[in-house]
Write an enzyme that holds these catalytic residues in place. Structure first.
Site, PDB file in Angstrom:
ATOM      1  N   HIS A 186       0.830  -1.205   0.000  1.00 21.24           N
ATOM      2  CA  HIS A 186       0.000   0.000   0.000  1.00 21.24           C
ATOM      3  C   HIS A 186       0.864   1.254   0.000  1.00 21.24           C
ATOM      4  O   HIS A 186       0.782   2.074  -0.880  1.00 21.24           O
ATOM      5  CB  HIS A 186      -0.962   0.012   1.192  1.00 21.24           C
ATOM      6  CG  HIS A 186      -2.038   1.036   1.027  1.00 21.24           C
ATOM      7  ND1 HIS A 186      -1.819   2.379   1.240  1.00 21.24           N
ATOM      8  CD2 HIS A 186      -3.328   0.926   0.618  1.00 21.24           C
ATOM      9  CE1 HIS A 186      -2.938   3.055   0.985  1.00 21.24           C
ATOM     10  NE2 HIS A 186      -3.862   2.188   0.607  1.00 21.24           N
ATOM     11  N   GLU A 216       1.041   4.106  -2.763  1.00 17.20           N
ATOM     12  CA  GLU A 216       1.024   5.489  -2.262  1.00 17.20           C
ATOM     13  C   GLU A 216       2.302   5.912  -1.553  1.00 17.20           C
ATOM     14  O   GLU A 216       2.297   6.855  -0.777  1.00 17.20           O
ATOM     15  CB  GLU A 216      -0.176   5.663  -1.308  1.00 17.20           C
ATOM     16  CG  GLU A 216      -1.501   5.640  -2.048  1.00 17.20           C
ATOM     17  CD  GLU A 216      -2.704   5.651  -1.107  1.00 17.20           C
ATOM     18  OE1 GLU A 216      -2.561   6.110   0.042  1.00 17.20           O
ATOM     19  OE2 GLU A 216      -3.771   5.196  -1.532  1.00 17.20           O
ATOM     20  N   HIS A 248      -7.422  -2.079  -4.457  1.00 15.86           N
ATOM     21  CA  HIS A 248      -6.097  -1.743  -5.015  1.00 15.86           C
ATOM     22  C   HIS A 248      -5.591  -2.846  -5.939  1.00 15.86           C
ATOM     23  O   HIS A 248      -5.029  -2.560  -6.993  1.00 15.86           O
ATOM     24  CB  HIS A 248      -5.089  -1.498  -3.892  1.00 15.86           C
ATOM     25  CG  HIS A 248      -5.294  -0.193  -3.195  1.00 15.86           C
ATOM     26  ND1 HIS A 248      -5.253   1.018  -3.853  1.00 15.86           N
ATOM     27  CD2 HIS A 248      -5.542   0.095  -1.895  1.00 15.86           C
ATOM     28  CE1 HIS A 248      -5.472   1.997  -2.976  1.00 15.86           C
ATOM     29  NE2 HIS A 248      -5.655   1.464  -1.792  1.00 15.86           N
TER      30      HIS A 248
END
Ligand code: CO
Length: 300
Positions: A186, A216, A248
């Site tokens: 992530h 991110e 995602h």
């Protein structure tokens, strides 16, 4: 007050008390007569995930539930999602999920005395810190005799080593040594995001064709692409490094839009094979979280 009025008052109280203990549903709330009548165990495990509204994510959650229940049969296992957005989405579909605060309040209300709150996050980032604040609040209130927060997936050096072993163990059999394995984490602007770089480095030491990027944070997709091109990679297996194969994985990793990793790598001439499984679907990863619950159990 006259004596007769006093007697009537006492009799009335006794009647109310009797009704209260007999009426179904009323006895459950009474901590005073908990032990015998309400057989809920006093040890609770609260599993806390970011949450997901994707049905594909349920496999992960069900696997964790199964493994945790099997490992700690005496404890009552509950769930909470930290994401407001996900909880609101699920509530619209009639599926109510508690926040950690609400779940802990329920455990307190039901007379639990010892509670392990287990973070199912990957790193100790912002979500974990919020959870820690919540747990500390319940600690300060002395809501339980003991409440302990279990570590997310990667905190200690041993955790990172265990994650490396878990990753190398879940690589698809059909992958050849010249093929890349790309993990999509992530990532965040939180300092704990550095764990992704640490893990990427450890993976490179094990196998120079295993790469890790984040959606991110750092390392990002462009860096992973550069690394693969420097090694003339022609084929890559894309795997989510998130507990669930949710939004995602579906969109950012394997989506058909031009900005997904699959589309961008393919455009760079690398054939992509997405593997749509979250880390919590594999026993090797769930075993790490279960180990953290076990350590937390020692604290209660
Ligand atoms: Co996200």
């Amino acid at each position: 007050m006259t004596r007769s009025k006093w007697v009537i008052g006492v009799v009335a109280l006794c009647v109310f008390w009797a009704i209260g203990t007999i009426a179904p549903g009323m006895a459950v709330g009474g901590a005073a007569h908990g032990g015998e009548e309400h057989k809920s165990p006093k040890v609770g495990i609260l599993l806390v995930a970011f949450g997901s509204s994707e049905t594909s994510a349920q496999v992960s959650f069900e696997n964790i539930q199964r493994k945790v229940t099997a490992a700690f049969p005496a404890a009552d296992v509950r769930w909470a999602y930290t994401s407001h957005v996900i909880r609101a989405k699920l509530a619209d579909r009639g599926k109510a999920l508690d926040s950690p605060t609400l779940a802990l309040a329920r455990l307190q209300d039901e007379g639990f005395t010892r509670v392990v709150v287990q973070s199912l996050h990957t790193i100790a980032g912002a979500e974990y810190q919020d959870l820690e604040r919540t747990v500390n609040g319940f600690k300060a209130m002395e809501a339980f005799q003991k409440i302990v927060l279990g570590d997310p997936l990667m905190v200690t050096r041993a955790d990172v080593a265990a994650v490396v072993t878990a990753i190398t163990g879940i690589i698809p059999k059909e992958r050849k040594q010249s093929d890349a394995v790309v993990l999509m984490g992530h990532g965040t602007c939180h300092p704990a995001s550095a764990y992704y770089s640490a893990l990427a480095f450890q993976l490179q030491l094990k196998d120079a064709n295993i790469f890790l990027g984040t959606v991110e944070g750092f390392p990002d997709m462009a860096l992973v692409q550069n690394q693969m091109q420097a090694r003339h990679i022609q084929k890559a297996f894309l795997m989510p490094f998130m507990s669930v194969a949710g939004e995602h994985a579906k969109n950012d990793m394997a989506g058909d839009d031009s900005d997904s990793w699959k589309s961008l790598f393919s455009k760079a001439g690398i054939e992509c094979v997405p593997v749509m499984k979250g880390t919590a679907e594999y026993d090797a990863f769930v075993g790490i979280w279960v180990g953290h619950i076990r350590s937390a159990m020692e604290g209660i």
